[in-house]
Structures are given as structure tokens and as C-alpha cells.
Design a protein around this motif. Structure first.
Motif, PDB file in Angstrom:
ATOM      1  N   PHE A 265       0.870  -1.308  -0.296  1.00 27.71           N
ATOM      2  CA  PHE A 265      -0.098   0.173   0.201  1.00 27.71           C
ATOM      3  C   PHE A 265       1.038   1.577   0.390  1.00 27.71           C
ATOM      4  CE2 PHE A 265      -3.944  -1.786   1.767  1.00 27.71           C
ATOM      5  CZ  PHE A 265      -4.597  -2.481   0.489  1.00 27.71           C
ATOM      6  N   ILE A 266       2.092   1.394   0.884  1.00 28.42           N
ATOM      7  CA  ILE A 266       2.985   2.370   0.765  1.00 28.42           C
ATOM      8  C   ILE A 266       3.204   2.731   0.110  1.00 28.42           C
ATOM      9  CG2 ILE A 266       4.830   3.423   1.987  1.00 28.42           C
ATOM     10  CD1 ILE A 266       3.681   1.623   4.477  1.00 28.42           C
TER      11      ILE A 266
ATOM     12  N   TRP B 148       2.196   1.247  -3.154  1.00 31.65           N
ATOM     13  CA  TRP B 148       1.196   2.083  -4.548  1.00 31.65           C
ATOM     14  C   TRP B 148       1.400   4.007  -4.147  1.00 31.65           C
ATOM     15  CZ3 TRP B 148      -0.778   0.430  -8.567  1.00 31.65           C
ATOM     16  CH2 TRP B 148      -2.271   1.348  -9.160  1.00 31.65           C
ATOM     17  N   GLN B 149       1.203   4.235  -3.199  1.00 27.43           N
ATOM     18  CA  GLN B 149       1.508   5.442  -2.482  1.00 27.43           C
ATOM     19  C   GLN B 149       2.140   6.136  -3.149  1.00 27.43           C
ATOM     20  OE1 GLN B 149       2.078   7.800   0.017  1.00 27.43           O
ATOM     21  NE2 GLN B 149       1.210   9.314  -0.857  1.00 27.43           N
TER      22      GLN B 149
ATOM     23  N   TYR C 231       2.474   6.431  -6.969  1.00 28.18           N
ATOM     24  CA  TYR C 231       1.374   6.824  -8.540  1.00 28.18           C
ATOM     25  C   TYR C 231       1.692   8.365  -7.701  1.00 28.18           C
ATOM     26  CZ  TYR C 231      -3.133   8.489  -9.613  1.00 28.18           C
ATOM     27  OH  TYR C 231      -3.890   9.232 -10.098  1.00 28.18           O
ATOM     28  N   GLU C 232       1.985   8.349  -6.646  1.00 33.36           N
ATOM     29  CA  GLU C 232       2.381  10.263  -6.488  1.00 33.36           C
ATOM     30  C   GLU C 232       2.968  10.752  -7.137  1.00 33.36           C
ATOM     31  OE1 GLU C 232       1.244  14.090  -4.918  1.00 33.36           O
ATOM     32  OE2 GLU C 232       0.594  12.339  -4.488  1.00 33.36           O
TER      33      GLU C 232
ATOM     34  N   GLU D 241       3.851   7.458   8.652  1.00 33.10           N
ATOM     35  CA  GLU D 241       3.984   6.808   7.631  1.00 33.10           C
ATOM     36  C   GLU D 241       5.329   6.486   7.285  1.00 33.10           C
ATOM     37  OE1 GLU D 241       3.874   6.893   2.698  1.00 33.10           O
ATOM     38  OE2 GLU D 241       3.518   8.209   4.226  1.00 33.10           O
TER      39      GLU D 241
END
Length: 502
Positions: A51-52, A54-55, A58-59, A417
Motif C-alpha cells: 500500500f505504501i 503504491w501510494q 503513484y504520487e 507513515e
């Protein structure tokens, strides 16, 4: 008999005290670590990593997609609004944290001149495109409108004759490009045909019949003349970008610059231009922020900061919008082949270096976390990067709260995070699910195969030669015989202990 039993007990105790070989630590096996952790915990940790990753990825790739547009992403605004103990370090990276250069005509004009030269060199503009670009910056040499014939008996007023003329060869009414007709000057030109188009009360006359000969001809000429004046007025009111910049930044220093009614532009009893008011507010805020110790003083600093942001948007916003519109119009003169080269590269300054490092870090580290390659290194580096985002505006006591719906104290999303990334850096999640696990498994298989081949190809050692084969030159030693020819098995340990004692 009792003495023999005591000797046997002593011999057994001595045998128990024999040295024990040290236990060597076994190498840590990642799979053994995974077995010690619950399966659901492993799944959740890997999911958290994905998840991290991907975030972050994508950013980063979204920011990359904006680089091909006329408005690429930049961290300049984020750096300028930095707060906290590292505020000055982040803000000084932009070179102009308070946007004061946007209020200076010479600074913006110099920036535009450099952009003009770089634009021409990068896209290799044609002569026609260069003329179009000059029109954008400087405006046309004159403003024209079609007019077949000037009304008979009409003459341009003397006060306008130096920049307004009618050219019968080109059949155009021309206004000098360096001058722009005002509403008053337009009315003076229209007044030349008022006696034909209007009655004594100033109302428009009814058009005469077409068969009315000279009256209809004069009316038609006056009508076309009025339409031509209206057209040239509309064109002459269009300012070039340099002229519009002059209007936005260069004003009479004695006149107050009122942008909107929320700011009176007054300091004490002296009326001050609003841009000077902006500079004064900046100085007051810096002093209030540096000396704030109580809650009231901090609230006062936050109030000043909010007023500064609002005032800066009112002052700098129109100039920045003008700059963005100029950039868009510049790209509008390019051909499809020239546009395919992409946007004009931004000069390598501190902001561009920061943007490049941020985008590269987001894309690279996010991808590494997704595929599980160099997972611990990627998680640690990503934690350091996000920690920089946290320190740019930390939710600490005494620091102005960041705008937005979220409210935090010390701990916010960025810090959470960061801790999650550091926790992932301490666990081999890449070996559980990722490229790291494939590489480790391949390495173990390769090393096992190599060890088997080495064992198969090993040459057996030659047997050691017996010492009985070599005659000894030493003199034989006489051994004293015991009185009894044989000894019982029960006496053997006792004799051994006796020898040891001797």
C-alpha cells in the motif's frame, strides 16, 4: 575394598568434568523468522508495504505526467510555506520565499527576456513565429481597421493626428501601436460624423432611402466610419504583455494601490501604497513569530500570517496569472512537430533540483517497495524522505497549523507513515513476498549445488603410515612387572587414577 570404591567415585567425577565443546551460533534463517511470526501478521505487513509503495509510486508518476504540460508540478509553493525550526532552510531554497520579485517590473521583465531567448533556441522558431512572439511581448506596430473612404469634410483632430491617420492607399484607419485609444479619444473621432448620423437631440437619425442620392451616400460613409472607429478602438485597447505587466506592477508611487476593500492600506496616520503595506506586514510577522512565547502572541502571529497570505494572493496572483497566460500563448504559436519536443526545460536552480530528487525518490522507492527488491533499504530511504516532508511543516506546539481539514499535534499522517516505513525496514518482508525472496532462494540453491559438486570432486586423503613401520632408534624402556600376572577389570580404573595422580 572401601579404598577401591572411593577411587572409582573420584574417577567418575573427573570424567564428568571433561571439557564441553562450545556451541556455535547458527546462521539466522529468514524463513525461520517468518515461522516465528503469525501468518496473518506476515500478510498484513506485506500488504502495508504494498500500500505504501503504491501510494509513493503513484504520487511520483503523477508528477512525472505533469512535466509534459505547460504547468509542471513544482515543490516551490510547499517550500515557501514551510514552518517550524527548519523554516528558513526550506524557504531559502526558492530564492524568493515571499514572492517580492513578482511585484517588481524589472525582475519579471528580465525573466521574460530569458524565457524568450530560451524559447527561440529550444524550438528553432521561424521568422513568422518570431514576429508573432514579438507581438505577444511588445504588441503590434499599429492597430488597423478597414475603411474604404474617409468621410468627406471630416478631419482627424490635431491632438490625435500624431498617432491616428487614414491611409487611402491601403484603405485602413491606423492607430499607432505604442498608443492606445481612450474612451474620450474614441468619442472625439466619432463626433466627426455626428451631424450626419445624429439629430440635434443626439439621437440616431433614420437611415435615408437608397435612392436618396447624396444623403444616402454620406450616411453610408459615416456609418462605415463609425464601425471602423469602434473596431480599431477594440483592437487598440488590447495591451501587450509588457504593457499589462507595467499596469500590474508600475504605478504612481504616490497613489495608493487598493486591491480590495478588506485592506485599507493605512499604517498609522500615513497613507501607504498597499505593496509597501505588504512589506511592512512581512516584517511584523517575522518579528512576531521569532518573539512569540505565549499563546496570545502565537495567535497574533497566526493572524498576521493569514493576512499576509491573503494579501500576497491579491497582489502576486494577477501577475502570476499573467505569466501563466503568456506561457500558454507562447505555446500556441508552435507547430505540432515543435510541441512534440515537450515543454521548455526549466533552468537548473535549487527548486528544480529539489523537484527532480523528490520525483525520482517517489518513483524509485515506491517501485522497489511494490516489487519487494532491496526492501529494507527502500523502506529506510522512503522513511527519511517522508520525514523531510514532515519537518517542512511539523504540527508542533508554537508552529502555525497547516491549512486543511486535518488537525494534529506532534503526530500527523506523515509521521505515522515514517514510523511504518522504519518498521518495514526492520523486517524481511521482501523475502516473504517479493524479488528479495526469489534472489535469496536462488542463491541458496546455487550455493548448495556448488557444495555438492565440490564434495563429489574432492580427492580422498591418503591414509597415514603406521609408526610401527619405522624402526625406533630410542633405547627400550624397561617396564616393572606387577606381582600378579593378571588384574581384574575392577582394578583397571583404580590403576588409571593412580597413574594420573603420579
Amino acid at each position: 575394598m572401601r579404598g577401591l570404591k572411593d577411587e572409582e567415585n573420584v574417577t567418575e567425577a573427573t570424567a564428568d568434568r571433561s571439557p564441553v565443546p562450545p556451541v556455535r551460533p547458527q546462521p539466522v534463517d529468514a524463513t525461520a523468522d517468518a515461522r516465528r511470526i503469525a501468518v496473518i501478521a506476515c500478510v498484513l505487513l506485506v500488504t502495508l508495504r504494498l500500500f505504501i509503495g503504491w501510494q509513493l509510486a503513484y504520487e511520483g508518476f503523477w508528477k512525472v505526467s505533469t512535466l509534459d504540460t505547460n504547468r509542471p508540478w513544482t515543490s516551490e509553493g510547499y517550500l515557501k510555506n514551510a514552518q517550524g525550526p527548519f523554516r528558513n532552510a526550506f524557504r531559502n531554497m526558492t530564492g524568493d520565499p515571499d514572492d517580492r520579485t513578482w511585484l517588481d517590473y524589472d525582475s519579471v521583465n528580465a525573466k521574460w527576456n530569458a524565457r524568450y531567448v530560451a524559447f527561440d533556441e529550444f524550438y528553432q522558431l521561424s521568422d513568422q513565429q518570431k514576429r508573432q512572439l514579438n507581438v505577444l511581448f511588445e504588441g503590434p506596430p499599429d492597430f488597423r481597421a478597414e475603411l474604404d473612404e474617409f468621410p468627406e469634410g471630416a478631419k482627424v483632430p490635431e491632438n490625435l493626428a500624431n498617432f491616428v491617420e487614414f491611409n487611402p492607399q491601403t484603405q485602413r484607419i491606423i492607430v499607432d501601436g505604442k498608443r492606445h485609444l481612450t474612451q474620450k479619444e474614441k468619442l472625439e473621432l466619432l463626433a466627426l460624423v455626428d451631424d450626419v448620423l445624429k439629430d440635434e437631440q443626439g439621437a440616431l437619425r433614420e437611415p435615408p432611402e437608397m435612392n436618396d442620392g447624396e444623403n444616402y451616400t454620406n450616411w453610408e460613409l459615416a456609418r462605415k466610419y463609425s464601425e471602423a472607429i469602434e473596431r480599431v478602438f477594440q483592437r487598440a485597447t488590447r495591451l501587450s504583455y509588457r504593457e499589462r505587466l507595467d499596469v500590474a506592477t508600475r504605478i504612481d508611487p504616490e497613489a495608493p494601490r487598493i486591491v480590495f476593500g478588506g485592506f485599507k492600506g493605512t499604517i498609522g496616520d500615513k497613507y501607504t501604497p498597499i505593496d509597501s503595506y505588504y512589506s511592512t506586514l512581512l516584517e511584523e510577522y517575522e518579528e512576531a513569530r521569532a518573539t512569540a512565547e505565549t499563546d496570545y502572541q502565537r495567535e497574533h502571529a497566526e493572524t498576521l500570517y493569514g493576512e499576509i497570505v491573503e494579501l500576497k494572493n491579491a497582489l502576486v496572483g494577477p501577475v502570476k496569472a499573467l505569466d501563466a497566460q503568456l506561457t500558454e500563448d507562447m505555446y500556441g504559436i508552435l507547430t505540432p512537430e515543435q510541441r512534440a519536443k515537450g515543454p521548455l526545460p526549466h533552468p537548473w536552480d535549487t527548486v528544480r533540483i529539489a523537484d527532480t530528487l523528490t520525483i525520482t525518490g517517489l518513483c524509485t522507492l515506491g517501485t522497489l517497495l511494490l516489487i519487494g527488491f532491496l526492501t529494507r533499504f527502500a523502506a529506510a530511504m522512503a522513511g527519511v524522505m517522508v520525514l523531510g516532508f514532515y519537518l517542512a511543516w511539523p504540527p508542533w506546539p508554537g508552529v502555525i497549523e497547516a491549512p486543511g481539514p486535518d488537525h494534529s499535534l506532534v503526530v500527523n499522517k506523515n509521521l505515522i507513515e515514517v514510523m511504518a516505513l522504519f518498521a518495514l525496514a526492520a523486517l524481511p518482508t521482501g523475502r516473504w513476498f517479493g524479488v528479495d525472496g526469489l534472489l535469496v532462494a536462488s542463491w541458496h540453491r546455487m550455493m548448495g549445488r556448488r557444495n555438492r559438486v565440490a564434495a563429489e570432486n574432492a580427492v580422498p586423503a591418503a591414509p597415514a603410515k603406521s609408526s610401527a613401520a619405522k624402526p625406533s632408534a630410542a633405547k627400550p624402556v624397561a617396564v616393572k612387572s606387577e606381582p600378579t600376572a593378571t588384574k581384574s577389570a575392577k582394578d583397571a580404573p583404580s590403576n588409571t587414577y593412580a597413574v594420573a595422580e603420579k
